[in-house]
Scaffold this active site. Structure first.
Site, PDB file in Angstrom:
ATOM      1  CB  CYS A  35     -21.877 -47.888 -52.136  1.00 58.16           C
ATOM      2  SG  CYS A  35     -23.329 -48.720 -52.824  1.00 58.16           S
ATOM      3  CB  CYS A  51     -22.085 -53.257 -58.224  1.00 56.94           C
ATOM      4  SG  CYS A  51     -20.586 -52.610 -57.453  1.00 56.94           S
TER       5      CYS A  51
END
Length: 276
Positions: A75, A219
């Site tokens: 991530c 993201c």
């Protein structure tokens, strides 16, 4: 069990970050779902856990859990928050921090202005490395989604991404197509679905429907995958401003065989404790 944590965000992509080195932490999918619940817990897109590394010449182990309790490989927005967290908690004084993830080793650099640059590694394009079911590697693939054929690019940034071009991200059917692409059988580990609008050779707009989390405000790995996609299609220069609903990132990628570098902010919102 009472756990100390920090609530952080990178462009609105929010996290509960937990130090698993100075306190004993035993997370289960049920406890992660409780932490992530915005009504009955702290509330977040993902839970990040700092642990002692298993490999030599690495500073920390970085683990990422989606709000549904599933563990994922990487991530990018979380990585920036991770770098700020370990410095704030005085787990390290380094400005260059090497961490191991389930997707590989990444390097985090905290700059003088407290922006964080992350070496996200070399993108994986071979279908079996993503993983994605295809006969051979290509820049674009046709994907049958509910009877509609979409043209996608498939990229792994340590986690899998399917990126499709759209004319306007504001009107893109993210909520409808996102979960169908996420759970498509050609992606055996599921996938993050990116919707990419090219503004110019130096700027794009992007929305991402994240695997196990739904659409988020930002993201980081999705931004990297989108720039890789645009570069492979010949649409973008090597440094690009990526506009997401929560703000902007700077992504640089010279081309195949090179690492993707992501730069952006990380913000601590508050510190707290919760009984699990």
């Amino acid at each position: 069990m009472r756990i100390r944590f920090s609530k952080m965000h990178g462009l609105g992509n929010d996290f509960v970050v937990i130090d698993g080195i100075s306190q004993t932490v035993r997370l289960t999918p049920e406890k992660i779902r409780k932490l992530a619940d915005r009504h009955f817990g702290v509330g977040c897109d993902q839970v990040l856990l700092v642990e002692i590394p298993e490999q030599p010449n690495v500073d920390f182990r970085y683990r990422i859990f989606n709000c549904d309790g599933s563990e994922v490989e990487n991530c990018g927005n979380g990585a920036r928050c991770f770098a700020v967290f370990v410095r704030e908690r005085r787990l390290t004084g380094k400005r260059v921090i090497r961490v191991e993830t389930a997707g590989g080793i990444i390097e985090l650099r905290v700059q003088d202005d407290e922006q964080v640059s992350v070496d996200m590694g070399v993108p994986r394009l071979l279908p079996e490395k993503i993983p994605f079911v295809a006969d051979q590697q290509a820049v674009t693939y046709p994907l049958d989604v509910a009877g509609q054929v979409c043209s996608i690019s498939a990229v792994s940034m340590g986690n899998p991404h399917a990126v499709m071009l759209v004319d306007d991200v504001k009107s893109a059917p993210v909520g409808q197509l996102g979960p169908l692409v996420e759970n498509h059988p050609r992606f055996p580990a599921r996938v993050n679905a990116g919707f990419l609008q090219v503004v110019s050779r130096d700027e794009i707009n992007l929305r991402v429907y994240e695997r196990g989390a739904g659409e988020t405000l930002a993201c980081g790995t999705g931004a990297c995958a989108a720039v890789v996609t645009g570069r492979l299609r010949g649409l973008l220069n090597d440094t690009v401003k990526v506009n997401l609903p929560g703000g902007s990132l700077r992504i640089s990628w010279p081309g195949e065989g090179h690492s993707v570098i992501m730069t952006g902010p990380a913000v601590t919102v508050f510190h707290g404790q919760i009984k699990l």
